[in-house]
Enzyme design. Structure first.
Site, PDB file in Angstrom:
ATOM      1  CB  ALA A 207      -0.932  -0.002   1.214  1.00 43.02           C
ATOM      2  CE1 TYR A 208       5.214   5.576   3.061  1.00 40.64           C
ATOM      3  CE2 TYR A 208       6.977   4.269   2.082  1.00 40.64           C
ATOM      4  CZ  TYR A 208       6.536   5.435   2.669  1.00 40.64           C
ATOM      5  OH  TYR A 208       7.427   6.469   2.855  1.00 40.64           O
TER       6      TYR A 208
END
Length: 328
Positions: A207-208
């Site tokens: 996600a990051y």
């Protein structure tokens, strides 16, 4: 006979002098290199400070570790700061810390603005508050960020969206709100403090990494579009931000030597280093900066030119990690 003795005496003394010179050569060389580094960094610092004097500089998430250091270096450079953060008490504490260590006749008192970068619906209203502070923005530093670590299947879609709001939609929404003011004045600079994970994906940070890749793509396109308006777009991509075990006082020669040599064996960067690089990026209008040591820097190039090798190395690292966890 006397002449012969004199010559022999000189021959005996000459090797001694050469030996002393050999012993002193390395320390003298190191001293000379340290002096050159110190002079170079001092000149660079002075030029960077003069470049931001009287400029209106907006820093998001100014209450974070990196945000505080950016606030410190730009405030010391005489910039007119607009500091944004989601906690008013911490903003006031930062304000007090800044004005207590600087000459009020040489600096401006910072303006404080409450901003939660993940609250997309409120960003445009906050942007109006920011513009009302001085009527314009010369430099916008998008520093706010949110991290998450975990396997893809363990991260909820809601958390994925929250990460994307903080690292992508938040910065671009604020940038779009400030951009018309810069375009009308045909001047300005937008800085994105991103991450090396905007260049390469690291396992358990999907996600990051996705949000950082998206931000890089947006600001790369924006850079090309803003060239006709003389607006600079810069991205600063450090590896993870860490702390040195030993931190000499800033501004002395020992600090310069320490950072120069310690960076070679450290994989992370200190917030002070990143803040100083952001200041240099603004003053020199750099387009992109990669703050990485040899190994992560090499990984970026391997990912670009030898993707199969990169994927194999990463997959091998995951298998080894899982094997170690099972053994433990």
């Amino acid at each position: 006979m006397c002449v012969v003795i004199t010559v022999l005496s000189c021959d005996l003394l000459f090797p001694t002098a050469m030996g002393i010179f050999s012993v002193l050569a390395l320390p003298l060389l190191l001293l000379g290199i340290s002096g050159i580094i110190y002079i170079y960094q001092s000149v660079r610092w002075l030029l960077s400070k003069s470049a931001v004097q009287n400029k209106v500089v907006v820093i998001t998430d100014a209450i974070s570790g990196l945000g505080k250091e950016c606030s410190r270096v730009f405030h010391a450079g005489g910039a007119r700061l607009v500091l944004c953060g989601r906690n008013w008490e911490k903003l006031e504490a930062l304000y007090d810390a800044l004005i207590s260590v600087t000459d009020p006749s040489m600096t401006y008192a910072p303006k404080l603005i409450l901003l939660d970068i993940t609250d997309i619906n409120c960003i445009r209203d906050v942007a109006k508050e920011i513009l009302n502070c001085y009527g314009c923005v010369d430099v916008l530093i998008n520093n706010a960020s949110m991290k998450v670590k975990g396997a893809v299947q363990s991260i909820s879609l809601e958390l994925d969206k929250k990460i994307m709001d903080a690292n992508y939609f938040g910065p671009i929404t604020l940038t779009k709100a400030i951009l018309p003011n810069m375009i009308s004045r045909r001047t300005g600079q937008i800085v994105l403090i991103n991450s090396i994970q905007g260049k390469i994906g690291i396992p358990f940070r999907a996600a990051y990494a996705a949000s950082k890749h998206a931000a890089v793509g947006f600001f790369d396109c924006l850079r090309a579009e803003m060239e006709e308006f003389d607006i600079s777009v810069s991205t600063v991509n450090p590896t993870f931000i860490c702390s040195y075990h030993r931190q000499p006082a800033p501004g002395n020669w020992e600090a310069s030597i320490w950072k120069f040599f310690f960076r070679k064996v450290s994989y992370g960067v200190h917030p002070v280093e990143v803040a100083e690089e952001v200041l240099a990026t603004v003053s020199r209008k750099k387009q992109e900066v990669l703050m990485a040591n040899p190994i992560p820097r090499a990984a970026v190039y391997i990912r670009t030119f030898f993707p199969e090798l990169f994927f194999a190395i990463v997959a091998s690292g995951i298998r080894e990690k899982l094997k170690t966890e099972e053994e433990n």
